[in-house]
Motif scaffolding. Structure first.
Motif, short mmCIF file in Angstrom:
data_model
loop_
_atom_site.label_atom_id
_atom_site.label_comp_id
_atom_site.label_asym_id
_atom_site.label_seq_id
_atom_site.Cartn_x
_atom_site.Cartn_y
_atom_site.Cartn_z
N ALA A 108 51.97 54.14 37.42
CA ALA A 108 51.77 52.81 36.84
C ALA A 108 50.70 52.04 37.61
CB ALA A 108 53.09 52.04 36.86
N TRP A 109 50.76 52.09 38.93
CA TRP A 109 49.76 51.39 39.75
C TRP A 109 48.40 52.06 39.66
CZ3 TRP A 109 49.90 46.65 41.20
CH2 TRP A 109 51.13 46.01 41.36
N GLU A 110 48.39 53.36 39.43
CA GLU A 110 47.12 54.06 39.20
C GLU A 110 46.41 53.48 37.99
OE1 GLU A 110 45.79 58.34 37.29
OE2 GLU A 110 47.66 58.24 38.42
N GLN A 111 47.16 53.26 36.93
CA GLN A 111 46.57 52.71 35.70
C GLN A 111 46.11 51.27 35.90
OE1 GLN A 111 45.90 54.47 32.93
NE2 GLN A 111 46.68 56.26 34.02
N ILE A 112 46.86 50.50 36.66
CA ILE A 112 46.44 49.14 36.97
C ILE A 112 45.13 49.15 37.75
CG2 ILE A 112 47.03 47.07 38.28
CD1 ILE A 112 49.98 47.63 37.58
N GLY A 113 45.00 50.12 38.66
CA GLY A 113 43.75 50.27 39.40
C GLY A 113 42.58 50.58 38.49
N TYR A 114 42.78 51.49 37.52
CA TYR A 114 41.73 51.80 36.54
C TYR A 114 41.34 50.55 35.76
CZ TYR A 114 42.56 56.83 37.21
OH TYR A 114 42.66 58.08 37.74
N LEU A 115 42.37 49.78 35.37
CA LEU A 115 42.13 48.58 34.58
C LEU A 115 41.25 47.57 35.34
CD1 LEU A 115 42.84 46.86 32.03
CD2 LEU A 115 44.82 46.02 33.32
N LEU A 116 41.59 47.34 36.60
CA LEU A 116 40.91 46.31 37.39
C LEU A 116 39.54 46.74 37.88
CD1 LEU A 116 43.91 44.97 39.53
CD2 LEU A 116 42.90 43.93 37.50
N PHE A 117 39.43 48.01 38.30
CA PHE A 117 38.21 48.44 38.99
C PHE A 117 37.29 49.32 38.15
CE2 PHE A 117 41.41 47.74 42.35
CZ PHE A 117 40.77 46.70 43.01
N LEU A 118 37.73 49.68 36.94
CA LEU A 118 36.88 50.52 36.09
C LEU A 118 36.72 49.94 34.69
CD1 LEU A 118 35.28 53.15 35.68
CD2 LEU A 118 37.43 54.25 35.03
N ASP A 119 37.84 49.74 34.00
CA ASP A 119 37.78 49.37 32.59
C ASP A 119 37.11 48.01 32.36
OD1 ASP A 119 39.09 51.73 31.85
OD2 ASP A 119 41.04 50.83 32.20
N PHE A 120 37.46 47.02 33.16
CA PHE A 120 36.85 45.70 32.99
C PHE A 120 35.34 45.76 33.16
CE2 PHE A 120 40.95 43.23 34.19
CZ PHE A 120 41.35 43.27 32.87
N PHE A 121 34.89 46.55 34.13
CA PHE A 121 33.45 46.65 34.38
C PHE A 121 32.75 47.44 33.29
CE2 PHE A 121 35.27 45.73 38.53
CZ PHE A 121 34.48 44.68 38.94
N CYS A 122 33.46 48.42 32.70
CA CYS A 122 32.89 49.17 31.58
C CYS A 122 32.74 48.28 30.35
CB CYS A 122 33.76 50.38 31.24
SG CYS A 122 33.69 51.71 32.46
N ILE A 123 33.67 47.34 30.18
CA ILE A 123 33.57 46.40 29.07
C ILE A 123 32.38 45.47 29.25
CG2 ILE A 123 34.70 44.43 27.96
CD1 ILE A 123 37.39 45.85 28.53
N LEU A 124 32.22 44.96 30.47
CA LEU A 124 31.13 44.02 30.74
C LEU A 124 29.77 44.70 30.80
CD1 LEU A 124 32.93 41.85 33.44
CD2 LEU A 124 32.29 41.13 31.13
N ASP A 125 29.77 45.96 31.24
CA ASP A 125 28.51 46.71 31.33
C ASP A 125 28.68 48.05 30.61
OD1 ASP A 125 26.04 47.70 31.96
OD2 ASP A 125 26.49 48.12 34.07
N PRO A 126 28.64 48.06 29.27
CA PRO A 126 28.94 49.27 28.50
C PRO A 126 27.94 50.40 28.70
CG PRO A 126 28.06 47.55 27.07
CD PRO A 126 28.33 46.91 28.40
N LYS A 127 26.80 50.14 29.32
CA LYS A 127 25.81 51.19 29.57
C LYS A 127 25.77 51.59 31.04
CE LYS A 127 22.86 49.80 25.70
NZ LYS A 127 21.49 49.42 25.26
N TRP A 128 26.92 51.43 31.70
CA TRP A 128 26.98 51.66 33.15
C TRP A 128 26.56 53.07 33.57
CZ3 TRP A 128 30.15 55.40 35.29
CH2 TRP A 128 31.11 55.95 34.43
N ASN A 129 26.78 54.06 32.70
CA ASN A 129 26.51 55.45 33.12
C ASN A 129 25.25 56.03 32.49
OD1 ASN A 129 27.42 55.75 30.52
ND2 ASN A 129 28.85 57.41 30.96
#
Length: 251
Positions: A108-129
């Motif tokens: 559960a905390w693993e997914q929260i980590g993905y949400l905070l440190f990966l998913d939000f930034f992918c939303i804001l910067d969709p061309k990150w990769n």
């Protein structure tokens, strides 16, 4: 760091005219294998939903949503699609919820980590990769360093979650330690992260199988992580696979 220091500018990537039409367009042009995995997973998820709904309706529905969107997220990453951010964020909330319900607190905390440190930034910067250049390890000493890091992380996490009522602390803490190690490899743009994510899929399948056997889960996340594994195998063996591309990364 770039997103955080230029947040007003990056927020315009979301709050703009035609954003939802743009998101829908991001689901087009994928390979046949990707669409096939999405449909295959959907069929499996429907089976899981029907099979478990009478026993645990709320968990079944949340697992169904998380199982489908998590696969969409990973396949979106493989196709460099901007849909990955929202699919990852919503699936992370769903899987974290199911994790807390089942007692798999580390997951559960693993997914929260993905949400905070990966998913939000992918939303804001969709061309990150778009312009990422992955690198191989330069020596075997790097392997040793990351293995030691993984061992230390697992020991610490095992101790922390053994203080909770987590009924599957061995596999649960193992998966979180692998996720942290894989994320560190990703942060450092190392191709060898592929091995960690692939092995992590196998152990996550084992975790949710044990969860289901013990009556705390269903087939949904077993199916979705099995699809992750198939996607990993395709990335490895395809002509444009993992180690044949200079820019391919997975989260």
């Amino acid at each position: 760091m770039d997103v955080l220091t230029n947040l007003p500018s990056y927020s315009k990537n979301v709050f703009r005219k035609g954003y939802f039409s743009w998101l829908l367009h991001q689901c087009r042009g994928w390979g046949k294998f990707s669409y096939g995995l999405l449909v295959f997973n959907l069929v499996l998820q429907i089976f899981s939903l029907v099979q478990s709904f009478d026993v645990a309706p709320l968990q079944s529905v949340i697992s169904f949503i998380g199982g489908n969107l998590s696969v969409a997220c990973v396949i979106g990453i493989s196709n460099r699609s901007g849909i990955q951010g929202w699919a990852g964020a919503i699936s992370a909330v769903c899987i974290a919820s199911v994790g807390f319900m089942a007692g798999n607190y580390a997951t559960a905390w693993e997914q929260i980590g993905y949400l905070l440190f990966l998913d939000f930034f992918c939303i804001l910067d969709p061309k990150w990769n778009d312009n990422i250049q992955a690198e191989k390890f330069e020596s075997w000493l790097e392997w040793i360093a990351y293995i030691v890091f993984f061992g230390f992380a697992w020991a610490v996490l095992y101790y922390i979650f053994s203080l909770t009522s987590d009924p599957r602390v061995f596999l649960d803490s193992l998966n979180l330690a692998m996720a942290i190690t894989g994320s560190l490899l990703e942060l450092n743009r190392k191709r060898e992260q592929y091995y960690v994510w692939t092995i992590s899929s196998v152990f996550t399948i084992a975790l949710w199988m044990q969860t289901m056997i013990q009556g705390d889960g269903n087939f949904a996340l077993i199916f979705s992580y099995s699809v992750f594994f198939l996607n990993d195998m395709y990335a490895f063996f395809s002509v444009r696979g993992w180690f044949r591309s200079d820019t391919h990364t997975r989260a």
